[in-house]
Design a protein around this motif. Structure first.
Motif, PDB file in Angstrom:
ATOM      1  N   GLN A  36      94.189  50.214  14.895  1.00  0.00           N
ATOM      2  CA  GLN A  36      94.854  51.573  15.641  1.00  0.00           C
ATOM      3  C   GLN A  36      94.023  52.188  16.765  1.00  0.00           C
ATOM      4  OE1 GLN A  36      98.031  52.200  14.489  1.00  0.00           O
ATOM      5  NE2 GLN A  36      97.815  50.546  13.203  1.00  0.00           N
ATOM      6  N   PHE A  37      94.825  52.716  17.501  1.00  0.00           N
ATOM      7  CA  PHE A  37      94.082  53.589  18.495  1.00  0.00           C
ATOM      8  C   PHE A  37      94.816  54.930  18.409  1.00  0.00           C
ATOM      9  CE2 PHE A  37      94.546  55.843  22.515  1.00  0.00           C
ATOM     10  CZ  PHE A  37      93.347  55.865  22.852  1.00  0.00           C
ATOM     11  N   TYR A  38      93.616  56.183  18.400  1.00  0.00           N
ATOM     12  CA  TYR A  38      94.050  57.338  18.311  1.00  0.00           C
ATOM     13  C   TYR A  38      93.356  57.965  19.530  1.00  0.00           C
ATOM     14  CZ  TYR A  38      94.667  62.080  16.673  1.00  0.00           C
ATOM     15  OH  TYR A  38      95.256  63.252  16.801  1.00  0.00           O
ATOM     16  N   ASP A  39      94.462  58.748  20.351  1.00  0.00           N
ATOM     17  CA  ASP A  39      94.170  59.513  21.540  1.00  0.00           C
ATOM     18  C   ASP A  39      93.939  61.006  21.253  1.00  0.00           C
ATOM     19  OD1 ASP A  39      93.981  60.309  24.048  1.00  0.00           O
ATOM     20  OD2 ASP A  39      95.974  59.947  24.676  1.00  0.00           O
ATOM     21  N   GLY A  40      92.860  61.466  21.051  1.00  0.00           N
ATOM     22  CA  GLY A  40      92.505  62.585  20.647  1.00  0.00           C
ATOM     23  C   GLY A  40      91.096  63.275  21.268  1.00  0.00           C
ATOM     24  N   PRO A  41      90.539  64.200  20.955  1.00  0.00           N
ATOM     25  CA  PRO A  41      89.224  64.453  21.228  1.00  0.00           C
ATOM     26  C   PRO A  41      88.182  63.687  20.578  1.00  0.00           C
ATOM     27  CG  PRO A  41      90.243  66.290  19.916  1.00  0.00           C
ATOM     28  CD  PRO A  41      91.253  65.274  20.232  1.00  0.00           C
ATOM     29  N   ILE A  42      87.108  62.931  21.259  1.00  0.00           N
ATOM     30  CA  ILE A  42      86.658  61.741  20.815  1.00  0.00           C
ATOM     31  C   ILE A  42      85.518  62.405  19.571  1.00  0.00           C
ATOM     32  CG2 ILE A  42      84.850  61.695  22.686  1.00  0.00           C
ATOM     33  CD1 ILE A  42      84.799  58.631  22.270  1.00  0.00           C
ATOM     34  N   VAL A  43      84.798  63.404  19.776  1.00  0.00           N
ATOM     35  CA  VAL A  43      83.946  63.871  18.805  1.00  0.00           C
ATOM     36  C   VAL A  43      84.300  64.268  17.567  1.00  0.00           C
ATOM     37  CG1 VAL A  43      82.013  65.491  18.364  1.00  0.00           C
ATOM     38  CG2 VAL A  43      82.262  64.488  20.725  1.00  0.00           C
ATOM     39  N   GLU A  44      85.568  65.087  17.853  1.00  0.00           N
ATOM     40  CA  GLU A  44      86.208  65.652  16.755  1.00  0.00           C
ATOM     41  C   GLU A  44      87.190  64.577  15.801  1.00  0.00           C
ATOM     42  OE1 GLU A  44      86.285  66.863  19.766  1.00  0.00           O
ATOM     43  OE2 GLU A  44      85.898  68.944  19.511  1.00  0.00           O
ATOM     44  N   SER A  45      87.633  63.653  16.658  1.00  0.00           N
ATOM     45  CA  SER A  45      88.517  62.533  15.991  1.00  0.00           C
ATOM     46  C   SER A  45      87.410  61.624  15.390  1.00  0.00           C
ATOM     47  CB  SER A  45      89.090  61.828  17.052  1.00  0.00           C
ATOM     48  OG  SER A  45      90.101  62.767  17.767  1.00  0.00           O
ATOM     49  N   ALA A  46      86.469  61.470  15.670  1.00  0.00           N
ATOM     50  CA  ALA A  46      85.337  60.559  15.420  1.00  0.00           C
ATOM     51  C   ALA A  46      84.673  61.231  13.959  1.00  0.00           C
ATOM     52  CB  ALA A  46      84.085  60.093  16.185  1.00  0.00           C
ATOM     53  N   PHE A  47      84.598  62.543  14.014  1.00  0.00           N
ATOM     54  CA  PHE A  47      84.043  63.052  12.801  1.00  0.00           C
ATOM     55  C   PHE A  47      84.964  63.009  11.683  1.00  0.00           C
ATOM     56  CE2 PHE A  47      83.693  66.823  10.241  1.00  0.00           C
ATOM     57  CZ  PHE A  47      82.506  66.658   9.745  1.00  0.00           C
ATOM     58  N   VAL A  48      86.243  63.468  12.003  1.00  0.00           N
ATOM     59  CA  VAL A  48      87.306  63.341  10.908  1.00  0.00           C
ATOM     60  C   VAL A  48      87.533  61.891  10.272  1.00  0.00           C
ATOM     61  CG1 VAL A  48      89.958  63.719  10.653  1.00  0.00           C
ATOM     62  CG2 VAL A  48      88.515  65.272  11.679  1.00  0.00           C
TER      63      VAL A  48
ATOM     64  N   ILE B 237      77.278  60.214  19.349  1.00  0.00           N
ATOM     65  CA  ILE B 237      78.626  60.314  18.657  1.00  0.00           C
ATOM     66  C   ILE B 237      78.255  59.424  17.401  1.00  0.00           C
ATOM     67  CG2 ILE B 237      80.839  59.703  17.968  1.00  0.00           C
ATOM     68  CD1 ILE B 237      81.349  60.524  20.847  1.00  0.00           C
ATOM     69  N   GLN B 238      77.460  58.157  17.471  1.00  0.00           N
ATOM     70  CA  GLN B 238      77.287  57.300  16.289  1.00  0.00           C
ATOM     71  C   GLN B 238      76.055  57.835  15.542  1.00  0.00           C
ATOM     72  OE1 GLN B 238      75.144  53.570  17.280  1.00  0.00           O
ATOM     73  NE2 GLN B 238      76.448  52.625  15.928  1.00  0.00           N
ATOM     74  N   ASP B 239      75.058  58.513  16.298  1.00  0.00           N
ATOM     75  CA  ASP B 239      73.919  59.160  15.566  1.00  0.00           C
ATOM     76  C   ASP B 239      74.561  60.176  14.785  1.00  0.00           C
ATOM     77  OD1 ASP B 239      72.360  57.700  16.716  1.00  0.00           O
ATOM     78  OD2 ASP B 239      71.446  58.885  18.242  1.00  0.00           O
ATOM     79  N   LEU B 240      75.533  61.243  15.408  1.00  0.00           N
ATOM     80  CA  LEU B 240      75.942  62.428  14.463  1.00  0.00           C
ATOM     81  C   LEU B 240      76.889  61.681  13.204  1.00  0.00           C
ATOM     82  CD1 LEU B 240      76.843  65.339  14.011  1.00  0.00           C
ATOM     83  CD2 LEU B 240      78.905  64.471  15.530  1.00  0.00           C
ATOM     84  N   LEU B 241      77.438  60.551  13.269  1.00  0.00           N
ATOM     85  CA  LEU B 241      78.333  60.104  12.351  1.00  0.00           C
ATOM     86  C   LEU B 241      77.342  59.488  11.162  1.00  0.00           C
ATOM     87  CD1 LEU B 241      81.517  58.837  14.243  1.00  0.00           C
ATOM     88  CD2 LEU B 241      81.165  60.921  13.221  1.00  0.00           C
ATOM     89  N   LYS B 242      76.255  58.835  11.675  1.00  0.00           N
ATOM     90  CA  LYS B 242      75.528  58.163  10.702  1.00  0.00           C
ATOM     91  C   LYS B 242      74.779  59.539   9.611  1.00  0.00           C
ATOM     92  CE  LYS B 242      73.619  54.387  13.205  1.00  0.00           C
ATOM     93  NZ  LYS B 242      72.514  53.880  13.856  1.00  0.00           N
ATOM     94  N   GLU B 243      74.742  60.808  10.169  1.00  0.00           N
ATOM     95  CA  GLU B 243      74.397  61.697   9.241  1.00  0.00           C
ATOM     96  C   GLU B 243      75.444  62.225   8.462  1.00  0.00           C
ATOM     97  OE1 GLU B 243      71.420  63.217   9.286  1.00  0.00           O
ATOM     98  OE2 GLU B 243      70.501  61.656  10.164  1.00  0.00           O
TER      99      GLU B 243
ATOM    100  N   ALA C 134      77.446  55.333   5.168  1.00  0.00           N
ATOM    101  CA  ALA C 134      78.220  53.975   5.054  1.00  0.00           C
ATOM    102  C   ALA C 134      79.344  53.795   5.951  1.00  0.00           C
ATOM    103  CB  ALA C 134      78.678  54.328   3.415  1.00  0.00           C
ATOM    104  N   VAL C 135      79.913  54.436   6.684  1.00  0.00           N
ATOM    105  CA  VAL C 135      80.930  53.940   7.510  1.00  0.00           C
ATOM    106  C   VAL C 135      80.360  53.090   8.899  1.00  0.00           C
ATOM    107  CG1 VAL C 135      82.753  54.549   9.009  1.00  0.00           C
ATOM    108  CG2 VAL C 135      82.285  55.812   6.625  1.00  0.00           C
ATOM    109  N   PRO C 136      80.741  52.077   9.196  1.00  0.00           N
ATOM    110  CA  PRO C 136      80.410  51.332  10.250  1.00  0.00           C
ATOM    111  C   PRO C 136      80.948  51.816  11.415  1.00  0.00           C
ATOM    112  CG  PRO C 136      81.670  49.976   9.224  1.00  0.00           C
ATOM    113  CD  PRO C 136      81.515  51.129   8.382  1.00  0.00           C
ATOM    114  N   ILE C 137      79.984  52.168  12.606  1.00  0.00           N
ATOM    115  CA  ILE C 137      80.529  52.785  13.863  1.00  0.00           C
ATOM    116  C   ILE C 137      80.318  51.558  14.925  1.00  0.00           C
ATOM    117  CG2 ILE C 137      80.503  54.637  15.432  1.00  0.00           C
ATOM    118  CD1 ILE C 137      81.494  55.407  12.652  1.00  0.00           C
ATOM    119  N   HIS C 138      81.280  50.873  15.657  1.00  0.00           N
ATOM    120  CA  HIS C 138      80.840  50.018  16.480  1.00  0.00           C
ATOM    121  C   HIS C 138      81.232  50.639  18.130  1.00  0.00           C
ATOM    122  CE1 HIS C 138      80.842  46.818  13.611  1.00  0.00           C
ATOM    123  NE2 HIS C 138      81.706  47.759  13.057  1.00  0.00           N
ATOM    124  N   LEU C 139      80.290  50.273  19.091  1.00  0.00           N
ATOM    125  CA  LEU C 139      80.160  50.854  20.052  1.00  0.00           C
ATOM    126  C   LEU C 139      80.742  49.945  21.414  1.00  0.00           C
ATOM    127  CD1 LEU C 139      76.784  52.765  19.878  1.00  0.00           C
ATOM    128  CD2 LEU C 139      79.343  53.496  19.288  1.00  0.00           C
ATOM    129  N   ALA C 140      81.585  50.418  22.212  1.00  0.00           N
ATOM    130  CA  ALA C 140      81.774  49.761  23.471  1.00  0.00           C
ATOM    131  C   ALA C 140      81.586  50.963  24.489  1.00  0.00           C
ATOM    132  CB  ALA C 140      83.265  49.244  23.641  1.00  0.00           C
TER     133      ALA C 140
END
Length: 115
Positions: free
Chosen positions: A81-93, A12-18, A22-28
């Protein structure tokens, strides 16, 4: 990004980098030893490393539970904040919205309408 799998979080981080470089994505993603799972302490550590406001997204089940628990345990002063939604779609938006200058409150509203 909270996922049971480090590979899913990294993908998901790779997709979002494309889409929003400029948006930092942190992973756990995954457990410390590389196995499948989530750890509330690891999530909390990642949240504490974020410089500004943060949005937590999770994949399924205990990842969501642990993300919510980490948010409950967080004692810092950043807006998280936390958002409970589909992870790929939510991350993209969220990433594209952040890349276009939206603040966290605006992103949360966007997520409610888009996912």
């Amino acid at each position: 990004m909270v996922s049971h799998s480090a590979k899913i979080a990294e993908g998901i981080q790779d997709l979002l980098k494309e889409m929003a470089p400029a948006v930092p994505i942190h992973l756990a993603g995954g457990l410390e030893d590389g196995t499948i799972g989530t750890d509330v302490n690891r999530i909390l550590e990642v949240v504490e490393q974020v410089d500004e406001a943060a949005l937590i997204l999770s994949d399924i089940g205990s990842a969501t539970m642990n993300a919510e628990l980490a948010l409950d345990l967080y004692e810092g002063d950043k807006d998280v904040q936390f958002y409970d939604g589909p992870i790929v779609e939510s991350a993209f938006v969220a990433a594209v919205s952040a890349g276009n200058g939206m603040n966290l409150e605006q992103i949360m509203e966007q997520l409610k309408h888009e996912t």
